[in-house]
Design a protein around this motif. Structure first.
Motif, short mmCIF file in Angstrom:
data_model
loop_
_atom_site.label_atom_id
_atom_site.label_comp_id
_atom_site.label_asym_id
_atom_site.label_seq_id
_atom_site.Cartn_x
_atom_site.Cartn_y
_atom_site.Cartn_z
N ILE A 101 0.91 -1.17 -0.09
CA ILE A 101 0.03 -0.11 -0.13
C ILE A 101 1.01 1.15 -0.06
CG2 ILE A 101 -1.76 1.27 1.45
CD1 ILE A 101 -2.91 -1.18 -0.18
N THR A 102 1.98 1.15 0.69
CA THR A 102 2.76 2.35 0.90
C THR A 102 4.00 2.54 -0.08
OG1 THR A 102 4.12 1.77 2.81
CG2 THR A 102 2.08 2.52 3.15
N GLY A 103 4.50 1.41 -0.46
CA GLY A 103 5.61 1.45 -1.35
C GLY A 103 6.88 1.60 -0.47
N ARG A 104 6.68 1.15 0.75
CA ARG A 104 7.91 1.18 1.71
C ARG A 104 7.73 0.07 2.67
NH1 ARG A 104 8.65 7.18 4.00
NH2 ARG A 104 10.49 6.41 4.80
N ALA A 105 8.85 -0.60 2.88
CA ALA A 105 9.03 -1.67 3.83
C ALA A 105 8.99 -1.01 5.48
CB ALA A 105 10.15 -2.51 3.74
N LEU A 106 8.53 -1.94 6.33
CA LEU A 106 8.30 -1.50 7.66
C LEU A 106 9.67 -0.98 8.13
CD1 LEU A 106 6.19 -4.11 9.34
CD2 LEU A 106 5.62 -1.77 9.19
N PRO A 107 10.90 -1.60 7.87
CA PRO A 107 12.15 -0.90 8.52
C PRO A 107 12.41 0.62 7.93
CG PRO A 107 12.55 -3.10 7.89
CD PRO A 107 11.07 -2.79 7.23
N GLU A 108 11.87 0.76 6.84
CA GLU A 108 12.01 2.22 6.45
C GLU A 108 10.97 3.01 7.05
OE1 GLU A 108 11.99 3.06 2.03
OE2 GLU A 108 11.70 0.68 1.80
N TRP A 109 9.85 2.58 7.33
CA TRP A 109 8.99 3.41 7.99
C TRP A 109 9.38 3.37 9.59
CZ3 TRP A 109 5.92 6.74 5.85
CH2 TRP A 109 5.53 6.39 4.87
N PHE A 110 10.07 2.22 10.12
CA PHE A 110 10.65 2.63 11.55
C PHE A 110 11.74 3.72 11.62
CE2 PHE A 110 9.28 -1.96 12.41
CZ PHE A 110 8.05 -1.71 12.49
N ARG A 111 12.68 3.77 10.81
CA ARG A 111 13.86 4.85 10.46
C ARG A 111 12.98 6.11 10.42
NH1 ARG A 111 16.08 0.64 7.43
NH2 ARG A 111 15.51 1.69 5.38
N THR A 112 12.09 6.36 9.64
CA THR A 112 11.37 7.67 9.58
C THR A 112 10.94 7.86 10.89
OG1 THR A 112 10.56 7.07 7.04
CG2 THR A 112 9.41 8.57 8.15
N ILE A 113 10.10 7.03 11.53
CA ILE A 113 9.45 7.49 12.91
C ILE A 113 10.98 7.89 13.81
CG2 ILE A 113 8.88 6.65 15.00
CD1 ILE A 113 6.67 5.14 13.01
N TYR A 136 -3.38 3.12 8.41
CA TYR A 136 -1.81 2.76 8.26
C TYR A 136 -0.83 3.57 9.22
CZ TYR A 136 -3.27 -0.30 4.66
OH TYR A 136 -3.86 -1.57 3.85
N ALA A 137 -1.13 4.52 9.40
CA ALA A 137 -0.11 5.31 10.28
C ALA A 137 -0.10 4.91 11.59
CB ALA A 137 -0.33 7.07 10.20
N VAL A 138 -1.40 4.76 11.97
CA VAL A 138 -1.50 4.04 13.55
C VAL A 138 -0.90 2.68 13.66
CG1 VAL A 138 -3.29 3.31 15.13
CG2 VAL A 138 -3.65 5.57 13.97
N ALA A 139 -1.14 1.94 12.48
CA ALA A 139 -0.46 0.61 12.83
C ALA A 139 0.95 0.51 12.85
CB ALA A 139 -1.10 -0.42 11.54
N ILE A 140 1.48 1.33 11.80
CA ILE A 140 3.12 1.56 11.92
C ILE A 140 3.54 1.81 13.03
CG2 ILE A 140 4.84 2.79 10.65
CD1 ILE A 140 3.06 2.62 8.23
N VAL A 141 3.13 2.88 13.75
CA VAL A 141 3.43 3.31 14.86
C VAL A 141 3.35 2.51 16.08
CG1 VAL A 141 3.03 5.34 16.77
CG2 VAL A 141 3.22 5.86 14.33
N LEU A 142 2.14 1.88 16.15
CA LEU A 142 1.84 0.67 17.04
C LEU A 142 2.97 -0.56 16.77
CD1 LEU A 142 0.07 -0.45 19.31
CD2 LEU A 142 -1.49 -1.28 17.51
N GLU A 143 3.26 -1.00 15.52
CA GLU A 143 4.09 -2.00 15.29
C GLU A 143 5.81 -1.44 15.65
OE1 GLU A 143 4.76 -5.92 14.35
OE2 GLU A 143 3.14 -4.76 14.73
N HIS A 144 5.85 -0.21 15.47
CA HIS A 144 7.19 0.18 15.92
C HIS A 144 7.22 0.12 17.33
CE1 HIS A 144 10.06 3.79 16.98
NE2 HIS A 144 10.64 3.16 15.96
N GLU A 145 6.33 0.71 18.24
CA GLU A 145 6.43 0.56 19.62
C GLU A 145 6.52 -0.91 20.03
OE1 GLU A 145 6.56 3.05 21.95
OE2 GLU A 145 7.43 4.03 20.15
N ARG A 146 5.81 -1.64 19.57
CA ARG A 146 5.85 -3.13 20.15
C ARG A 146 7.16 -3.79 19.75
NH1 ARG A 146 -0.10 -4.33 18.24
NH2 ARG A 146 -0.90 -4.01 20.00
N ARG A 147 7.73 -3.50 18.52
CA ARG A 147 9.19 -4.04 18.07
C ARG A 147 10.09 -3.64 18.97
NH1 ARG A 147 9.14 -5.68 11.93
NH2 ARG A 147 7.03 -6.87 11.79
N ARG A 148 9.88 -2.19 19.44
CA ARG A 148 10.93 -1.44 20.22
C ARG A 148 11.00 -2.07 21.43
NH1 ARG A 148 11.37 3.12 23.14
NH2 ARG A 148 9.15 3.48 23.03
N ARG A 149 9.95 -2.41 21.84
CA ARG A 149 9.81 -2.80 23.40
C ARG A 149 9.83 -4.54 23.52
NH1 ARG A 149 4.70 0.91 25.47
NH2 ARG A 149 5.89 2.73 25.32
#
Length: 75
Positions: A20-32, A58-71
């Protein structure tokens, strides 16, 4: 705004992020990580949506996943 999806919904949304976004999760995590230092998840989600043209869901899901993985928590 709620940042809680059911585990099933979260998994489905996250699986579609690259398509959907054209970017992988690690890219979004670096953006955050490189973005503004917001304290609250909803602020990060709003920033992602506004700054990067994501839908709110999608923004909420990415942020939530970032937090979960970070923790170190995964579904």
């Amino acid at each position: 705004m709620t940042l809680n999806h059911s585990p099933e919904t979260q998994t489905k949304i996250i699986a579609r992020v690259p398509t959907i976004t054209g970017r992988a999760l690690p890219e979004w995590f670096r953006t955050i990580d490189n973005g503004p230092a917001f304290l609250r998840c909803d602020e990060r989600a709003n920033w992602l949506a506004d700054e990067h043209g994501l839908t709110h869901g999608y923004a909420v899901a990415i942020v939530l996943e970032h937090e979960r993985r970070r923790r170190g928590r995964h579904f």
